[in-house]
Design a protein around this motif. Structure first.
Motif, PDB file in Angstrom:
ATOM      1  N   LYS A 166       0.822  -1.223   0.000  1.00  0.00           N
ATOM      2  CA  LYS A 166       0.000   0.000   0.000  1.00  0.00           C
ATOM      3  C   LYS A 166       0.850   1.265   0.000  1.00  0.00           C
ATOM      4  N   GLY A 167       2.068   1.154   0.516  1.00  0.00           N
ATOM      5  CA  GLY A 167       2.965   2.302   0.593  1.00  0.00           C
ATOM      6  C   GLY A 167       3.270   2.901  -0.776  1.00  0.00           C
ATOM      7  N   ALA A 168       3.114   2.104  -1.834  1.00  0.00           N
ATOM      8  CA  ALA A 168       3.408   2.589  -3.190  1.00  0.00           C
ATOM      9  C   ALA A 168       2.586   3.833  -3.517  1.00  0.00           C
ATOM     10  N   GLU A 169       1.382   3.912  -2.942  1.00  0.00           N
ATOM     11  CA  GLU A 169       0.525   5.076  -3.231  1.00  0.00           C
ATOM     12  C   GLU A 169       1.077   6.337  -2.572  1.00  0.00           C
ATOM     13  N   ILE A 170       1.699   6.180  -1.408  1.00  0.00           N
ATOM     14  CA  ILE A 170       2.333   7.330  -0.736  1.00  0.00           C
ATOM     15  C   ILE A 170       3.553   7.766  -1.544  1.00  0.00           C
ATOM     16  N   LEU A 171       4.314   6.778  -2.014  1.00  0.00           N
ATOM     17  CA  LEU A 171       5.493   7.065  -2.840  1.00  0.00           C
ATOM     18  C   LEU A 171       5.081   7.860  -4.084  1.00  0.00           C
ATOM     19  N   ASP A 172       4.051   7.399  -4.763  1.00  0.00           N
ATOM     20  CA  ASP A 172       3.624   8.020  -6.023  1.00  0.00           C
ATOM     21  C   ASP A 172       3.213   9.476  -5.843  1.00  0.00           C
ATOM     22  N   ARG A 173       2.653   9.822  -4.676  1.00  0.00           N
ATOM     23  CA  ARG A 173       2.163  11.174  -4.457  1.00  0.00           C
ATOM     24  C   ARG A 173       3.258  12.148  -3.999  1.00  0.00           C
ATOM     25  N   ALA A 174       4.350  11.612  -3.448  1.00  0.00           N
ATOM     26  CA  ALA A 174       5.373  12.484  -2.835  1.00  0.00           C
ATOM     27  C   ALA A 174       6.081  13.343  -3.883  1.00  0.00           C
ATOM     28  N   ASP A 175       6.501  14.555  -3.451  1.00  0.00           N
ATOM     29  CA  ASP A 175       7.223  15.448  -4.375  1.00  0.00           C
ATOM     30  C   ASP A 175       8.566  14.861  -4.761  1.00  0.00           C
ATOM     31  N   ARG A 176       9.255  14.283  -3.762  1.00  0.00           N
ATOM     32  CA  ARG A 176      10.590  13.752  -3.997  1.00  0.00           C
ATOM     33  C   ARG A 176      10.675  12.356  -3.398  1.00  0.00           C
ATOM     34  N   THR A 177      11.340  11.417  -4.074  1.00  0.00           N
ATOM     35  CA  THR A 177      11.436  10.049  -3.545  1.00  0.00           C
ATOM     36  C   THR A 177      12.893   9.577  -3.513  1.00  0.00           C
ATOM     37  N   VAL A 178      13.222   8.883  -2.434  1.00  0.00           N
ATOM     38  CA  VAL A 178      14.594   8.422  -2.225  1.00  0.00           C
ATOM     39  C   VAL A 178      14.566   6.959  -1.770  1.00  0.00           C
ATOM     40  N   SER A 179      15.435   6.136  -2.341  1.00  0.00           N
ATOM     41  CA  SER A 179      15.535   4.741  -1.914  1.00  0.00           C
ATOM     42  C   SER A 179      16.899   4.521  -1.263  1.00  0.00           C
ATOM     43  N   ILE A 180      16.885   3.960  -0.064  1.00  0.00           N
ATOM     44  CA  ILE A 180      18.136   3.609   0.633  1.00  0.00           C
ATOM     45  C   ILE A 180      18.118   2.098   0.773  1.00  0.00           C
ATOM     46  N   ASP A 181      19.049   1.421   0.103  1.00  0.00           N
ATOM     47  CA  ASP A 181      18.895  -0.032  -0.012  1.00  0.00           C
ATOM     48  C   ASP A 181      20.241  -0.738  -0.229  1.00  0.00           C
ATOM     49  N   HIS A 182      20.226  -2.044   0.025  1.00  0.00           N
ATOM     50  CA  HIS A 182      21.436  -2.851  -0.193  1.00  0.00           C
ATOM     51  C   HIS A 182      21.117  -4.107  -1.015  1.00  0.00           C
ATOM     52  N   HIS A 183      19.991  -4.116  -1.718  1.00  0.00           N
ATOM     53  CA  HIS A 183      19.658  -5.266  -2.566  1.00  0.00           C
ATOM     54  C   HIS A 183      20.189  -5.039  -3.971  1.00  0.00           C
ATOM     55  N   LYS A 184      20.958  -5.999  -4.447  1.00  0.00           N
ATOM     56  CA  LYS A 184      21.502  -5.789  -5.794  1.00  0.00           C
ATOM     57  C   LYS A 184      20.422  -5.824  -6.856  1.00  0.00           C
ATOM     58  N   THR A 185      19.224  -6.333  -6.484  1.00  0.00           N
ATOM     59  CA  THR A 185      18.118  -6.381  -7.439  1.00  0.00           C
ATOM     60  C   THR A 185      17.288  -5.084  -7.438  1.00  0.00           C
ATOM     61  N   ASN A 186      17.790  -4.023  -6.771  1.00  0.00           N
ATOM     62  CA  ASN A 186      17.047  -2.749  -6.736  1.00  0.00           C
ATOM     63  C   ASN A 186      16.795  -2.249  -8.161  1.00  0.00           C
ATOM     64  N   THR A 187      15.536  -1.892  -8.434  1.00  0.00           N
ATOM     65  CA  THR A 187      15.152  -1.528  -9.804  1.00  0.00           C
ATOM     66  C   THR A 187      15.343  -0.055 -10.136  1.00  0.00           C
ATOM     67  N   GLY A 188      15.767   0.742  -9.161  1.00  0.00           N
ATOM     68  CA  GLY A 188      15.917   2.184  -9.410  1.00  0.00           C
ATOM     69  C   GLY A 188      14.559   2.863  -9.507  1.00  0.00           C
ATOM     70  N   PHE A 189      13.597   2.392  -8.698  1.00  0.00           N
ATOM     71  CA  PHE A 189      12.217   2.885  -8.772  1.00  0.00           C
ATOM     72  C   PHE A 189      12.039   4.294  -8.199  1.00  0.00           C
ATOM     73  N   ALA A 190      13.006   4.749  -7.395  1.00  0.00           N
ATOM     74  CA  ALA A 190      12.867   6.065  -6.751  1.00  0.00           C
ATOM     75  C   ALA A 190      13.612   7.140  -7.545  1.00  0.00           C
ATOM     76  N   GLY A 191      13.292   8.405  -7.250  1.00  0.00           N
ATOM     77  CA  GLY A 191      13.947   9.515  -7.942  1.00  0.00           C
ATOM     78  C   GLY A 191      15.446   9.525  -7.687  1.00  0.00           C
ATOM     79  N   GLN A 192      15.823   9.205  -6.451  1.00  0.00           N
ATOM     80  CA  GLN A 192      17.246   9.168  -6.085  1.00  0.00           C
ATOM     81  C   GLN A 192      17.496   7.849  -5.349  1.00  0.00           C
ATOM     82  N   THR A 193      18.577   7.167  -5.702  1.00  0.00           N
ATOM     83  CA  THR A 193      18.839   5.855  -5.093  1.00  0.00           C
ATOM     84  C   THR A 193      20.215   5.826  -4.441  1.00  0.00           C
TER      85      THR A 193
END
Ligand code: 5GP
Ligand code: MN
Length: 319
Positions: free
Chosen positions: A92-119
């Motif tokens: 459900k959090g995806a809907e909060i992500l979609d509405r936000a002005d800016r999105t950032v992903s902090i992650d250590h999974h090599k399978t990260n898809t780069g879904f956020a504005g800044q990774t």
């Protein structure tokens, strides 16, 4: 300025999100970041959204402030996602992500898809909590933040024993310990301790296991009916796949449990050479080389056959 302060600069509202079925690293990183932001920017409106998580994690300060109802109408200036490799993992959090002005992903999974504005992706770092520590101003990390980060670190390193743990991991753990956190309690209560349901489910899962690929592969399944018998839920499945992986001569372990009739969650682990994230990714999941997961649809026989075909090949290739 450390990276996280750059990300936060001037921001008035922040949503923090993690992945579905939150694990120790997910809860630890979201709450650790929450306390850091509250400390650095007390004026900002900061909310953490997570699905309900195992009650072992509830002793962390701030756990009672985590929102389990997702406010999908609200627009945040900034949305920071911890420990999740793709948009689907947000539920459900995806809907909060979609509405936000800016999105950032902090992650250590090599399978990260780069879904956020800044990774900020560091696939070599053992946990998102460890990566977050590297992104924080060290002198700002107090006992409250340290307890959260330490809990995440122990969960994603199996209490510092996985290959992913490095000398730097131990150094950071030492710094966190020196803030006065109850580290023995954190390890025992959130990692090793099992309740009766968990212990019964683990026992049944071990009984149900079979060996494949000349003993290099082990697999076990718990059906919805079995889970019901033990009154166990998805939150009680933690640790089972690790136990399977410890069987002598096993290179890879897979554990599946039926979340709903016909929907199976698969967890995979490997010891030295099989990259289980490849198998997970082939079924729309992801993770790390030695720990990965995915969701499979079909009957118990169908899903195990599909998963084992791939894993067996991977084991025999490397064997
Ligand atoms: P676990 O088996 O403990 O659920 O997960 C092992 C690792 O794989 C964790 O890092 C977790 O985030 C990742 N993982 C588990 N299931 C999935 C999934 O369905 N999709 C993705 N992308 N990653 C997963
Ligand atoms: Mn993690």
């Amino acid at each position: 300025m450390k990276k996280i302060d750059e990300v936060l600069a001037g921001c008035r509202s922040v949503a923090i999100l993690g992945h579905v079925h939150p694990d120790g690293d997910c809860v630890g990183s979201c709450l650790g970041l929450y306390h850091y932001i509250r400390k650095r920017m007390p004026e900002a409106e900061t909310d953490v959204y997570l699905e309900p998580f195992p009650k072992e994690f509830a002793f962390l300060n701030g756990a009672d402030r985590v929102r389990h109802e997702f406010d999908t109408e609200k627009v945040y200036e900034l949305c920071i996602v911890c420990d999740a490799s793709d948009r689907q993992r947000l539920g459900k959090g995806a809907e909060i992500l979609d509405r936000a002005d800016r999105t950032v992903s902090i992650d250590h999974h090599k399978t990260n898809t780069g879904f956020a504005g800044q990774t900020f992706l560091e696939a070599e770092i053992s946990s998102t909590c460890e990566l977050l520590y590297e992104m924080m101003e060290e002198e700002q990390v107090d006992r409250e933040i340290a307890a959260c980060l330490y809990m995440g670190m122990i969960h994603d390193t199996g209490v510092f024993k996985y290959q992913s743990a490095t000398a730097r991991t131990m150094e950071i753990a030492g710094k966190l310990m020196s803030t006065g956190i109850p580290f023995t309690d954190i390890i025992d209560r959130t990692f090793y301790q099992k309740n009766y349901r968990q212990s019964k489910a683990m026992g049944q899962a071990l009984l149900n296991s079979s060996l494949y690929a000349e003993g290099m592969l082990i697999c076990s399944v718990l059906t919805a009916e079995e889970l019901k018998r033990f009154e166990a839920s998805s939150m009680d499945m933690e640790g089972i796949v690790e136990q399977l992986r410890l069987v002598e001569d096993v290179e890879a372990a897979a554990f599946l449990y039926e979340m709903e009739p016909g929907i199976f969650k698969a967890s995979m682990r490997s010891r030295e050479c099989v990259d289980v994230s490849e198998t997970a990714a082939a079924f729309g999941g992801g993770g790390h080389a030695r720990a990965a997961g995915c969701t499979l649809y079909g009957s118990r026989e169908e899903v195990t056959k599909r998963l084992l075909e791939r894993l067996e090949q991977a084991c025999l290739r490397k064997g």
